[in-house]
Enzyme design. Structure first.
Site, short mmCIF file in Angstrom:
data_model
loop_
_atom_site.label_atom_id
_atom_site.label_comp_id
_atom_site.label_asym_id
_atom_site.label_seq_id
_atom_site.Cartn_x
_atom_site.Cartn_y
_atom_site.Cartn_z
N ASP A 36 0.85 -1.19 0.00
CA ASP A 36 0.00 0.00 0.00
C ASP A 36 0.89 1.25 0.00
O ASP A 36 1.89 1.31 0.71
CB ASP A 36 -0.93 0.01 1.22
CG ASP A 36 -2.07 0.99 1.06
OD1 ASP A 36 -3.23 0.54 0.88
OD2 ASP A 36 -1.80 2.22 1.10
N ILE A 37 0.50 2.23 -0.79
CA ILE A 37 1.32 3.44 -0.92
C ILE A 37 1.30 4.28 0.37
O ILE A 37 2.24 5.04 0.61
CB ILE A 37 0.85 4.26 -2.15
CG1 ILE A 37 1.96 5.16 -2.66
CG2 ILE A 37 -0.43 5.03 -1.87
CD1 ILE A 37 1.70 5.71 -4.06
N ASN A 94 -12.71 -3.34 2.28
CA ASN A 94 -13.68 -2.24 2.29
C ASN A 94 -14.55 -2.37 1.04
O ASN A 94 -14.03 -2.57 -0.06
CB ASN A 94 -12.95 -0.89 2.28
CG ASN A 94 -12.16 -0.67 3.54
OD1 ASN A 94 -12.59 -1.03 4.62
ND2 ASN A 94 -10.99 -0.07 3.41
N GLU A 102 -12.33 3.11 -1.61
CA GLU A 102 -11.88 4.23 -2.45
C GLU A 102 -11.56 3.78 -3.87
O GLU A 102 -11.77 4.54 -4.82
CB GLU A 102 -10.65 4.89 -1.83
CG GLU A 102 -10.96 5.63 -0.54
CD GLU A 102 -9.72 6.17 0.14
OE1 GLU A 102 -8.61 6.06 -0.44
OE2 GLU A 102 -9.85 6.69 1.25
N VAL A 103 -11.00 2.60 -4.00
CA VAL A 103 -10.60 2.12 -5.33
C VAL A 103 -11.57 1.03 -5.77
O VAL A 103 -11.69 -0.01 -5.10
CB VAL A 103 -9.15 1.58 -5.30
CG1 VAL A 103 -8.75 1.08 -6.69
CG2 VAL A 103 -8.18 2.65 -4.82
N HIS A 107 -10.03 -5.46 -3.68
CA HIS A 107 -8.73 -5.62 -3.02
C HIS A 107 -8.98 -5.97 -1.57
O HIS A 107 -9.96 -5.52 -0.98
CB HIS A 107 -7.88 -4.36 -3.11
CG HIS A 107 -8.57 -3.10 -2.65
ND1 HIS A 107 -9.52 -2.45 -3.42
CD2 HIS A 107 -8.47 -2.40 -1.50
CE1 HIS A 107 -9.95 -1.38 -2.77
NE2 HIS A 107 -9.33 -1.34 -1.59
#
Ligand code: 5GP
Length: 123
Positions: A36-37, A94, A102-103, A107
């Protein structure tokens, strides 16, 4: 399609196409895992299917058994590769608006490396 349509411009689709880099942890024919960034724990790795699935609901409805098996096994492999198998870790997906996704590409987050506290923050 099960749920909202897949958006090919999402950031994980771009990572899968090699348009933006990632720090790869694991890859097989069906699955990619990368760091994760913005890590929220000493271990914070994302595991995604290579197929175009928005959510776990979409994946469960449309993915092949081979893709589902690879995804679940990849989570275990990531835990082993990141050294959190013995001390424990958390897997989180999520989903949708209330889930804070969010994406819009399925994932799971694999968190570990410290005690992770209670299941949900109070906010
Ligand atoms: P979500 O809130 O959708 O469950 O989590 C999306 C996650 O993707 C966040 O933890 C965020 O830090 C991570 N993320 C967003 N953009 C990028 C990116 O370009 N590269 C990587 N490696 N992670 C990203």
């Amino acid at each position: 399609m099960s749920g909202p349509a897949y958006d090919d411009t999402n950031i994980f689709a771009r990572i899968l196409r090699g348009e933006i880099p990632c720090k790869k942890v694991y890859e097989d024919a069906h699955t990619l895992a990368f760091e994760d960034i913005h890590p929220q724990a000493p271990v914070h790795t994302l595991v995604i299917p290579k197929g175009k699935y928005v959510s776990m609901r979409d994946f469960a409805a449309r993915a092949g058994d081979d893709e589902i098996a690879a995804f679940v096994r990849a989570i275990g492999k990531v835990a082993a590769l990141k050294g959190v198998e013995d001390d424990g870790f958390r897997v989180l997906a999520n989903t949708g608006i209330n889930g804070g996704q969010e994406v819009p590409h399925l994932h799971v987050h694999v968190f570990g490396g410290r005690p992770l506290g209670s299941m949900l923050t109070r906010n």
